[in-house]
Scaffold this motif. Sequence first.
Motif, PDB file in Angstrom:
ATOM      1  N   LYS A 182       0.873  -1.158  -0.025  1.00  0.00           N
ATOM      2  CA  LYS A 182       0.096  -0.016   0.024  1.00  0.00           C
ATOM      3  C   LYS A 182       0.774   1.177  -0.156  1.00  0.00           C
ATOM      4  O   LYS A 182       0.629   2.246  -0.733  1.00  0.00           O
ATOM      5  N   ASN A 183       1.869   1.331   0.759  1.00  0.00           N
ATOM      6  CA  ASN A 183       2.758   2.232   0.830  1.00  0.00           C
ATOM      7  C   ASN A 183       3.592   2.556  -0.317  1.00  0.00           C
ATOM      8  O   ASN A 183       3.764   3.916  -0.802  1.00  0.00           O
ATOM      9  N   ILE A 184       4.138   1.509  -1.305  1.00  0.00           N
ATOM     10  CA  ILE A 184       4.663   1.705  -2.378  1.00  0.00           C
ATOM     11  C   ILE A 184       3.598   2.469  -3.538  1.00  0.00           C
ATOM     12  O   ILE A 184       4.044   2.844  -4.529  1.00  0.00           O
ATOM     13  N   CYS A 185       2.264   2.138  -3.404  1.00  0.00           N
ATOM     14  CA  CYS A 185       1.450   2.700  -4.260  1.00  0.00           C
ATOM     15  C   CYS A 185       1.356   3.908  -4.463  1.00  0.00           C
ATOM     16  O   CYS A 185       0.602   4.622  -5.375  1.00  0.00           O
ATOM     17  N   LYS A 232       5.806 -10.403  -1.483  1.00  0.00           N
ATOM     18  CA  LYS A 232       4.522 -10.733  -1.107  1.00  0.00           C
ATOM     19  C   LYS A 232       3.813 -11.051  -2.565  1.00  0.00           C
ATOM     20  O   LYS A 232       4.364 -10.890  -3.639  1.00  0.00           O
ATOM     21  N   LYS A 233       2.897 -12.101  -2.487  1.00  0.00           N
ATOM     22  CA  LYS A 233       2.179 -12.534  -3.486  1.00  0.00           C
ATOM     23  C   LYS A 233       1.472 -11.340  -4.331  1.00  0.00           C
ATOM     24  O   LYS A 233       0.928 -10.504  -3.521  1.00  0.00           O
ATOM     25  N   GLY A 234       1.676 -11.347  -5.727  1.00  0.00           N
ATOM     26  CA  GLY A 234       1.139 -10.226  -6.330  1.00  0.00           C
ATOM     27  C   GLY A 234       1.672  -8.870  -6.382  1.00  0.00           C
ATOM     28  O   GLY A 234       1.313  -7.975  -6.907  1.00  0.00           O
ATOM     29  N   TYR A 235       2.988  -8.895  -5.601  1.00  0.00           N
ATOM     30  CA  TYR A 235       3.562  -7.648  -5.562  1.00  0.00           C
ATOM     31  C   TYR A 235       3.903  -6.925  -6.849  1.00  0.00           C
ATOM     32  O   TYR A 235       3.522  -5.994  -7.198  1.00  0.00           O
ATOM     33  N   ARG A 236       4.227  -7.812  -8.045  1.00  0.00           N
ATOM     34  CA  ARG A 236       4.608  -7.449  -9.413  1.00  0.00           C
ATOM     35  C   ARG A 236       3.233  -6.720  -9.889  1.00  0.00           C
ATOM     36  O   ARG A 236       3.225  -5.836 -10.559  1.00  0.00           O
ATOM     37  N   HIS A 237       2.225  -7.758  -9.986  1.00  0.00           N
ATOM     38  CA  HIS A 237       1.009  -7.567 -10.476  1.00  0.00           C
ATOM     39  C   HIS A 237       0.340  -6.113  -9.979  1.00  0.00           C
ATOM     40  O   HIS A 237      -0.057  -5.344 -10.678  1.00  0.00           O
ATOM     41  N   VAL A 238       0.490  -5.906  -8.766  1.00  0.00           N
ATOM     42  CA  VAL A 238       0.103  -4.695  -7.777  1.00  0.00           C
ATOM     43  C   VAL A 238       0.422  -3.354  -8.481  1.00  0.00           C
ATOM     44  O   VAL A 238      -0.074  -2.499  -8.784  1.00  0.00           O
ATOM     45  N   LEU A 239       1.828  -3.392  -8.343  1.00  0.00           N
ATOM     46  CA  LEU A 239       2.422  -2.336  -8.761  1.00  0.00           C
ATOM     47  C   LEU A 239       2.456  -1.856 -10.333  1.00  0.00           C
ATOM     48  O   LEU A 239       2.379  -0.650 -10.526  1.00  0.00           O
ATOM     49  N   VAL A 240       2.419  -2.956 -11.182  1.00  0.00           N
ATOM     50  CA  VAL A 240       2.454  -2.888 -12.414  1.00  0.00           C
ATOM     51  C   VAL A 240       1.143  -2.072 -12.960  1.00  0.00           C
ATOM     52  O   VAL A 240       0.747  -1.021 -13.900  1.00  0.00           O
ATOM     53  N   SER A 270      -0.841  -0.384 -10.744  1.00  0.00           N
ATOM     54  CA  SER A 270      -1.026   0.921  -9.916  1.00  0.00           C
ATOM     55  C   SER A 270      -0.411   2.257 -10.342  1.00  0.00           C
ATOM     56  O   SER A 270      -0.481   3.261 -10.257  1.00  0.00           O
ATOM     57  N   ILE A 271       0.929   1.823 -11.023  1.00  0.00           N
ATOM     58  CA  ILE A 271       1.822   2.847 -11.616  1.00  0.00           C
ATOM     59  C   ILE A 271       1.811   2.841 -13.050  1.00  0.00           C
ATOM     60  O   ILE A 271       2.535   2.187 -13.727  1.00  0.00           O
ATOM     61  N   TRP A 272       0.845   3.520 -13.557  1.00  0.00           N
ATOM     62  CA  TRP A 272       0.625   3.566 -15.001  1.00  0.00           C
ATOM     63  C   TRP A 272       1.573   3.767 -16.036  1.00  0.00           C
ATOM     64  O   TRP A 272       1.957   3.008 -17.145  1.00  0.00           O
ATOM     65  N   PRO A 273       2.424   4.742 -15.719  1.00  0.00           N
ATOM     66  CA  PRO A 273       3.637   5.056 -16.816  1.00  0.00           C
ATOM     67  C   PRO A 273       4.625   3.822 -16.893  1.00  0.00           C
ATOM     68  O   PRO A 273       5.421   4.235 -17.699  1.00  0.00           O
ATOM     69  N   LEU A 274       4.460   3.181 -15.747  1.00  0.00           N
ATOM     70  CA  LEU A 274       5.843   2.144 -15.734  1.00  0.00           C
ATOM     71  C   LEU A 274       6.000   1.363 -16.609  1.00  0.00           C
ATOM     72  O   LEU A 274       5.210   0.884 -17.127  1.00  0.00           O
ATOM     73  N   LYS A 275       7.340   1.285 -17.235  1.00  0.00           N
ATOM     74  CA  LYS A 275       7.691   0.343 -18.482  1.00  0.00           C
ATOM     75  C   LYS A 275       8.482  -0.646 -17.766  1.00  0.00           C
ATOM     76  O   LYS A 275       8.580  -1.742 -18.456  1.00  0.00           O
ATOM     77  N   ALA A 276       9.255  -0.674 -17.053  1.00  0.00           N
ATOM     78  CA  ALA A 276       9.991  -1.609 -16.361  1.00  0.00           C
ATOM     79  C   ALA A 276      10.165  -1.524 -14.783  1.00  0.00           C
ATOM     80  O   ALA A 276      10.168  -0.777 -14.083  1.00  0.00           O
ATOM     81  N   LEU A 277      10.071  -2.982 -14.296  1.00  0.00           N
ATOM     82  CA  LEU A 277      10.107  -3.029 -12.700  1.00  0.00           C
ATOM     83  C   LEU A 277      11.243  -4.033 -12.381  1.00  0.00           C
ATOM     84  O   LEU A 277      11.043  -5.139 -13.165  1.00  0.00           O
ATOM     85  N   ASP A 278      11.946  -3.711 -11.602  1.00  0.00           N
ATOM     86  CA  ASP A 278      13.186  -4.640 -11.124  1.00  0.00           C
ATOM     87  C   ASP A 278      14.116  -4.961 -12.611  1.00  0.00           C
ATOM     88  O   ASP A 278      14.395  -4.142 -13.220  1.00  0.00           O
ATOM     89  N   HIS A 279      13.983  -6.291 -12.923  1.00  0.00           N
ATOM     90  CA  HIS A 279      14.856  -6.724 -14.087  1.00  0.00           C
ATOM     91  C   HIS A 279      14.283  -6.922 -15.211  1.00  0.00           C
ATOM     92  O   HIS A 279      14.673  -7.366 -16.110  1.00  0.00           O
ATOM     93  N   HIS A 280      12.951  -6.510 -15.381  1.00  0.00           N
ATOM     94  CA  HIS A 280      12.339  -6.900 -16.542  1.00  0.00           C
ATOM     95  C   HIS A 280      11.135  -5.669 -16.995  1.00  0.00           C
ATOM     96  O   HIS A 280      10.590  -5.162 -16.343  1.00  0.00           O
ATOM     97  N   VAL A 281      11.188  -5.728 -18.322  1.00  0.00           N
ATOM     98  CA  VAL A 281      10.388  -4.788 -19.003  1.00  0.00           C
ATOM     99  C   VAL A 281       8.974  -5.234 -18.733  1.00  0.00           C
ATOM    100  O   VAL A 281       8.754  -6.737 -18.635  1.00  0.00           O
ATOM    101  N   GLU A 308       0.808  -8.723 -20.999  1.00  0.00           N
ATOM    102  CA  GLU A 308       0.019  -9.752 -20.309  1.00  0.00           C
ATOM    103  C   GLU A 308       0.029  -9.373 -19.011  1.00  0.00           C
ATOM    104  O   GLU A 308      -1.201  -9.861 -18.216  1.00  0.00           O
ATOM    105  N   GLU A 309       0.720  -8.847 -18.231  1.00  0.00           N
ATOM    106  CA  GLU A 309       0.724  -8.221 -16.910  1.00  0.00           C
ATOM    107  C   GLU A 309      -0.262  -7.151 -16.523  1.00  0.00           C
ATOM    108  O   GLU A 309      -0.782  -7.195 -15.374  1.00  0.00           O
ATOM    109  N   ILE A 310      -0.552  -6.259 -17.726  1.00  0.00           N
ATOM    110  CA  ILE A 310      -1.720  -5.258 -17.378  1.00  0.00           C
ATOM    111  C   ILE A 310      -3.015  -5.968 -17.904  1.00  0.00           C
ATOM    112  O   ILE A 310      -3.978  -5.364 -17.304  1.00  0.00           O
ATOM    113  N   ILE A 311      -3.241  -6.574 -19.158  1.00  0.00           N
ATOM    114  CA  ILE A 311      -4.413  -7.050 -19.442  1.00  0.00           C
ATOM    115  C   ILE A 311      -4.883  -8.200 -18.687  1.00  0.00           C
ATOM    116  O   ILE A 311      -4.229  -9.345 -19.015  1.00  0.00           O
ATOM    117  N   GLN A 312      -5.626  -8.442 -17.905  1.00  0.00           N
ATOM    118  CA  GLN A 312      -6.089  -9.637 -17.040  1.00  0.00           C
ATOM    119  C   GLN A 312      -6.519 -10.782 -17.938  1.00  0.00           C
ATOM    120  O   GLN A 312      -7.296 -10.500 -18.912  1.00  0.00           O
TER     121      GLN A 312
END
Length: 200
Positions: free
Chosen positions: A113-116, A137-145, A147-158, A162-166
């Motif tokens: 919640k704090n990272i969002c 945490k479970k779903g960590y990457r899914h939640v951040l991707v 929540s932060i709409w402009p984001l193109k890369a998180l940690d080591h991957h673009v 598939e991560e955006i469109i459920q």
Amino acid sequence: MFHGTITEELTSHEEWSHYNENIREDQKDFVFVKFNGLHLKSMENLQSCISLRVCVVSNNFITDIHPLQSCIKLIKLDLHGNQIKSLPDTKFWSGLKNLKLLYLHDNGFAKLKNICVLSACPNLIALTMFDCPVSLKKGYRHVLVNSIWPLKALDHHVISDEEIIQNWHLPERFKACNHRLFFNFCPTLRKVIGFFRVSF
């Protein structure tokens, strides 16, 4: 003798005040600072760096980054390897309209919640949070991707579509965290500076 000592102290105090004032004035023009591994606990000295574009304050003992709220021209902020457990509110991040690269890995973040709050950062395209408790945490990457709409890369991957469109299943090479989507956006400092010169 006593009078002379007082006069000397006053002169020294005045000179010191003038010296500090000059430093603060100079800091207004700083565009790049690097304080890596210096055991720093505070960022208060950076408050006057209003022209700052690249700030590297990694591997220290920083817990609070509020002093950076006046550094509204920041493009890259590297805070990895500190002791930060929480982030400022959305007002802080909405003020950093030029921030594109944010390195927060190896800190003490534990709550998603704090990272969002980073969703308020309008142009953030790359973020690192690995080696933080929250990244386990479970779903960590899914939640951040998502929540932060402009984001193109998180940690080591673009970020994959598939991560955006459920429930959208793409071929293997486009799946989340596929090795083809690996992207090292934490290059050596020298390369990063060259990147800024070309791109910004």
